[in-house]
Design a protein around this motif. Structure first.
Motif, PDB file in Angstrom:
ATOM      1  N   GLN A 141      -2.657  -9.136  -5.215  1.00 43.80           N
ATOM      2  CA  GLN A 141      -1.171  -8.856  -5.969  1.00 43.80           C
ATOM      3  C   GLN A 141      -0.439  -9.745  -6.592  1.00 43.80           C
ATOM      4  O   GLN A 141      -0.029  -9.689  -7.539  1.00 43.80           O
ATOM      5  CB  GLN A 141      -0.574  -7.972  -4.877  1.00 43.80           C
ATOM      6  N   TYR A 164      -6.318  -7.835  -0.579  1.00 45.47           N
ATOM      7  CA  TYR A 164      -5.583  -7.208  -1.426  1.00 45.47           C
ATOM      8  C   TYR A 164      -4.228  -7.676  -1.632  1.00 45.47           C
ATOM      9  O   TYR A 164      -3.748  -8.015  -2.835  1.00 45.47           O
ATOM     10  CB  TYR A 164      -5.442  -5.928  -1.014  1.00 45.47           C
ATOM     11  N   LYS A 181      -6.452  -5.967   4.941  1.00 45.88           N
ATOM     12  CA  LYS A 181      -5.497  -6.089   3.579  1.00 45.88           C
ATOM     13  C   LYS A 181      -5.281  -7.462   3.191  1.00 45.88           C
ATOM     14  O   LYS A 181      -4.538  -7.719   2.079  1.00 45.88           O
ATOM     15  CB  LYS A 181      -4.075  -5.357   3.891  1.00 45.88           C
ATOM     16  N   THR A 191      -7.759  -8.228  -9.185  1.00 44.95           N
ATOM     17  CA  THR A 191      -8.305  -7.150  -8.307  1.00 44.95           C
ATOM     18  C   THR A 191      -8.551  -7.886  -7.008  1.00 44.95           C
ATOM     19  O   THR A 191      -8.742  -9.122  -6.832  1.00 44.95           O
ATOM     20  CB  THR A 191      -9.293  -6.735  -8.918  1.00 44.95           C
ATOM     21  N   GLU A 192      -8.675  -6.983  -6.033  1.00 47.35           N
ATOM     22  CA  GLU A 192      -9.045  -7.582  -4.602  1.00 47.35           C
ATOM     23  C   GLU A 192     -10.671  -8.079  -4.642  1.00 47.35           C
ATOM     24  O   GLU A 192     -10.633  -9.064  -3.882  1.00 47.35           O
ATOM     25  CB  GLU A 192      -8.814  -6.448  -3.744  1.00 47.35           C
TER      26      GLU A 192
END
Length: 69
Positions: free
Chosen positions: A31, A27, A24, A36-37
């Motif tokens: 955020q 990601y 994660k 975007t990731e």
């Protein structure tokens, strides 16, 4: 530069990503930065290639070796 923005925000995003659960990391950092990731991963890879080419060579060699096994 990883992103166009304030250094403190970028640093905070990277720290949050580093402290997040496995898989994660990009990601969580994305955020905070509002991207975007996939964009986060791309930008990190570009920065490694530009600023630490010797590290990129090690990564490419490792992946190449694993793919040929």
């Amino acid at each position: 530069m990883l992103v166009n923005g304030e250094f403190d925000i970028t640093k905070s995003a990277l720290n949050r990503g580093a402290g997040s659960e496995k898989h994660k990391e990009f990601y969580e950092a994305a955020q905070i930065l509002g991207i975007t990731e996939a964009e986060m991963l791309d930008r990190c890879c570009i920065n490694i290639a530009m600023k630490c080419p010797e590290s990129l060579d090690d990564i490419v060699n490792l992946v190449t070796k694993k793919l040929s096994e």
